[in-house]
Design a protein around this motif. Structure first.
Motif, mmCIF file in Angstrom:
data_model
loop_
_atom_site.group_PDB
_atom_site.id
_atom_site.type_symbol
_atom_site.label_atom_id
_atom_site.label_comp_id
_atom_site.label_asym_id
_atom_site.label_seq_id
_atom_site.Cartn_x
_atom_site.Cartn_y
_atom_site.Cartn_z
ATOM 1 N N THR A 29 -14.214 3.348 -2.122
ATOM 2 C CA THR A 29 -13.784 3.233 -3.122
ATOM 3 C C THR A 29 -14.149 4.169 -4.407
ATOM 4 O O THR A 29 -13.261 4.850 -5.045
ATOM 5 C CB THR A 29 -13.537 1.794 -3.982
ATOM 6 N N ARG A 34 -13.280 7.634 -3.568
ATOM 7 C CA ARG A 34 -11.712 7.587 -3.270
ATOM 8 C C ARG A 34 -11.484 8.159 -1.868
ATOM 9 O O ARG A 34 -10.644 8.875 -1.647
ATOM 10 C CB ARG A 34 -11.154 8.568 -4.438
ATOM 11 N N ASP A 35 -12.047 7.527 -1.216
ATOM 12 C CA ASP A 35 -11.796 7.862 0.524
ATOM 13 C C ASP A 35 -10.797 7.013 0.953
ATOM 14 O O ASP A 35 -11.109 5.924 1.555
ATOM 15 C CB ASP A 35 -13.204 7.720 1.212
ATOM 16 N N PHE A 36 -9.420 7.275 0.673
ATOM 17 C CA PHE A 36 -8.390 6.407 0.746
ATOM 18 C C PHE A 36 -8.160 6.072 2.161
ATOM 19 O O PHE A 36 -8.054 4.735 2.270
ATOM 20 C CB PHE A 36 -7.134 7.254 0.421
ATOM 21 N N VAL A 79 0.781 -0.927 0.049
ATOM 22 C CA VAL A 79 -0.038 0.011 -0.075
ATOM 23 C C VAL A 79 0.860 1.290 0.076
ATOM 24 O O VAL A 79 0.818 2.124 -0.854
ATOM 25 C CB VAL A 79 -0.881 -0.023 1.153
ATOM 26 N N GLY A 102 2.388 1.563 -3.385
ATOM 27 C CA GLY A 102 1.141 2.290 -4.330
ATOM 28 C C GLY A 102 0.754 3.618 -4.080
ATOM 29 O O GLY A 102 0.813 4.618 -4.970
ATOM 30 N N LEU A 103 1.104 4.103 -2.699
ATOM 31 C CA LEU A 103 0.851 5.450 -2.454
ATOM 32 C C LEU A 103 1.825 6.373 -3.129
ATOM 33 O O LEU A 103 1.497 7.490 -3.668
ATOM 34 C CB LEU A 103 0.955 5.868 -0.930
ATOM 35 N N LEU A 144 3.615 5.635 -5.827
ATOM 36 C CA LEU A 144 3.550 5.478 -7.111
ATOM 37 C C LEU A 144 2.432 6.496 -7.657
ATOM 38 O O LEU A 144 2.562 6.918 -8.787
ATOM 39 C CB LEU A 144 3.152 4.089 -7.421
ATOM 40 N N SER A 145 1.417 6.735 -6.951
ATOM 41 C CA SER A 145 0.390 7.287 -7.405
ATOM 42 C C SER A 145 0.482 8.934 -7.272
ATOM 43 O O SER A 145 -0.330 9.762 -7.574
ATOM 44 C CB SER A 145 -0.968 7.110 -6.423
ATOM 45 N N VAL A 150 -10.721 3.087 2.720
ATOM 46 C CA VAL A 150 -10.615 1.949 1.989
ATOM 47 C C VAL A 150 -9.268 1.219 2.628
ATOM 48 O O VAL A 150 -8.982 0.083 2.700
ATOM 49 C CB VAL A 150 -10.223 2.364 0.445
ATOM 50 N N ALA A 180 -3.149 12.378 -2.722
ATOM 51 C CA ALA A 180 -3.989 11.145 -2.644
ATOM 52 C C ALA A 180 -4.766 10.918 -1.492
ATOM 53 O O ALA A 180 -5.794 10.405 -1.605
ATOM 54 C CB ALA A 180 -2.927 9.922 -3.046
#
Lengths: 306, 304
Positions: A265, A268-270, A23, A26-27, A29-30, A273, A36
């Motif tokens: 999701t 987009r409430d990270f 995760v 991913g954070l 990379l985004s 999620v 984000a």
């Protein structure tokens, strides 16, 4: 045994650590993690504040350490939709999901095993073929399609059951049944073959000759061997129920964690999620660990071989 | 590698080292049950119509006619203009079903191809090279096996947003670990075979040995697994699309058609039944095909 327990425990922890790290990757990379995390509509000051709090101006290893510390302390951030901690938002929805998951495991037991035993005792008859065809079809059936068809039939056509979203017992039946198809079909197929394996053994004839009732014979002689598979299937059913909740709860408008996760999701409430998925991973890894430990407990060959 | 008993057992252990050619000769298409052949015929018709949909003279799948909303199919008061009825925006269901077949089946095929290639290559490498690489790959395999992929997909979709590229990457990533495990187990056995040892001692490179000697001998069970995996990918895509997180409108997929239909269950059952039955048909036929292929090619491959 201690060594066996320890090795399983380490594997479970390593899995969780890896998931949390993924995760984090991913954070990064985004793009900007602060942006984000806070979403596209965040105020610049808020983004800046989070960036400082999480040390995002510092090097990646430091950021990773801060991230891990936060997660270990149970700090998953604030929900973007509601001004509350993500953990609180998710915890509210847990009881509804847990109830559904447990009832689905119960249904798998109550429907699956008798169906399998019955099919074995009536082997070769139409009943046997019918039960096993239904089990075969049920295994490949997409869960949410089954759920939608059940609503059409039982809620709208026959009007026997509510279409979902209710807390009473009747509202539980359709969603729990939908979730339990995996367990029912696996248990039915397994118990059928387990009974067939022993039914023609000499000791079964002996037991029958002694005058023991058939139910007693089945219980005594299937006991330990069956326990292994039973534990596995029930554990997997629990995992399936937890993971499948995302779709099934949406089908039945069930106010559980799965529905929350799919909505979060979409919005987009990270933080929500992230924490929800963390809980799903945690429970599935725990169930797997429990299965492994029970295995070692039930069958000494397994813990010794390891 | 320590095996967790909750998952599949190693597959290649008890497999007799029969040459593949002999197995192939035993695969007779005529042994397929009649029902299965019927299923293939239906599936073929569905695929053909799906591909030909733009030229069939049906209404555009995206064309909205608000005056013709929620019209029932033929036999339930509908007309031949919309044989399967229409949805909540007056769009022709038959034409959406066929266009959706192209999207849903196409995406699943693409996902299977990606995960088959990636998973098999990593598994081959792990089994052939052993050592640290093997441990690393198998650790990731174990992690992915122990966490529901839908959970991973939700995180990725939150971070990267919904969109076709993200969806394709997700479909390709889900299930690669199955091929990796199988390819690893198979290549472990194959790399001990005399012809591989002979090729290596003659100086053939790793790439040559893998592609010319190992891969051809393990490709059949991998393809069988791919057939069985096809339905999981179809279901992943349709589940995500059902939740509104997969294929985005106006592009129709069976999943997002069902997602729309969810709100009109009481008013218009046909909007649910048409894509639902299509999914059901494909799942049953492909699963039955996978089981049958597994039985005729290799009885050791087991379904989860």
């Amino acid at each position: 045994m201690a060594r066996y327990v320890l090795s399983r425990l380490l594997r479970a922890l390593a899995t969780l650590w890896f998931a949390v790290t993924l995760v984090f990757i991913g954070l990064r990379l985004s793009g900007d993690p602060a942006a984000a995390l806070l979403g596209p509509e965040a105020r610049p000051e808020a983004v800046e504040a989070l960036r400082r709090a999480w040390g995002l101006d510092r090097s990646i290893p430091v950021q990773y350490a801060v991230y891990l510390t936060n997660v270990l302390q149970g700090d998953f951030g604030q929900s973007l939709r509601e001004q509350r901690a993500a953990t609180v938002v998710v915890h509210e929805r847990l009881p509804a999901t847990a109830r559904l998951a447990l009832v689905s495991v119960g249904m798998a037991l109550v429907l699956g095993i008798p169906a399998g035993v019955l099919a074995a005792l009536r082997r070769g008859t139409t009943l046997d073929r019918l039960l096993m065809s239904v089990a075969l079809i049920g295994q490949g059936l997409p869960n949410f399609v089954l759920g939608l068809f059940l609503i059409l039939l039982f809620a709208f056509h026959l009007r026997w059951l509510p279409s979902g979203g209710q807390h009473d017992l009747r509202g539980l039946i359709l969603p729990a049944f939908t979730l339990s198809t995996y367990g029912i079909t696996s248990l039915a197929r397994f118990s059928r073959s387990a009974v067939l394996d022993v039914i023609n053994q000499d000791y079964m004839r002996t037991a029958q000759a002694k005058g023991l009732p058939p139910s007693r014979i089945l219980l005594d002689h299937l006991g330990r061997n069956a326990a292994l598979t039973l534990v596995t299937v029930l554990g997997l059913q629990l995992s399936v129920a937890i993971a499948g909740a995302v779709v099934t709860e949406t089908v039945f408008a069930w106010p559980g964690m799965g529905r929350l996760l799919s909505q979060a999701t979409e919005q987009r409430d990270f933080p929500v999620v992230q924490y929800g998925v963390f809980l799903v991973a945690l429970s599935v890894v725990t169930v797997n660990l429990a299965i492994d430990l029970l295995y070692g407990f039930i069958d000494p060959r397994i813990r010794l071989a390891d | 590698m320590a095996q967790s008993l909750t998952r599949r057992r190693p597959v290649a252990r008890e497999r007799p080292a029969t040459p593949l050619v002999a197995q192939r000769q035993r695969t007779r298409w005529s042994t397929a049950p009649v029902l299965l052949i019927l299923g293939w015929a239906l599936l073929a018709v569905l695929v053909a119509l799906g591909v030909a949909q733009p030229w069939l003279g049906l209404a555009e799948p995206g064309a909205q006619h608000l005056t013709e909303r929620l019209q029932p199919p033929i036999g339930f008061g509908g007309t031949w203009e919309h044989p399967f009825g229409t949805d909540q925006l007056g769009r022709d269901l038959l034409s959406r079903l066929l266009a959706g077949a192209r999207v849903s089946l196409g995406l699943a095929t693409l996902g299977v191809t990606i995960s088959l290639v990636v998973g098999s290559m990593l598994g081959l490498l792990a089994g052939f090279r052993r050592g640290v690489l093997d441990h690393a790959i198998m650790f990731i395999v174990d992690v992915q096996l122990s966490i529901p992929f839908l959970a991973i997909a939700l995180v990725a979709l939150t971070l990267f947003g919904t969109g076709l590229p993200v969806l394709i990457v997700l479909l390709g990533l889900s299930g690669w670990e199955q091929y990796a495990r199988l390819a690893r187990a198979l290549s472990l056995r194959t790399s001990q075979e005399l012809y591989v040892i002979a090729a290596r001692s003659l100086g053939a490179s790793t790439a040559r040995v893998l592609s010319r000697h190992v891969l051809p001998n393990i490709v059949a069970p991998l393809l069988v697994l791919a057939t069985l995996q096809f339905t999981s990918l179809l279901l992943l895509e349709s589940s995500l699309s059902f939740l509104g997180l997969g294929v985005q409108p106006p592009t129709p997929s069976w999943g997002n058609m069902l997602g729309d239909a969810r709100n009109y269950l009481q008013l218009a059952w046909w909007t649910t039944v048409a894509p639902g039955l299509a999914l059901l048909l494909v799942t049953l036929v492909v699963n039955a095909t996978g089981d049958w292929l597994r039985d005729v090619t290799d009885p050791v491959l087991r379904r989860r």
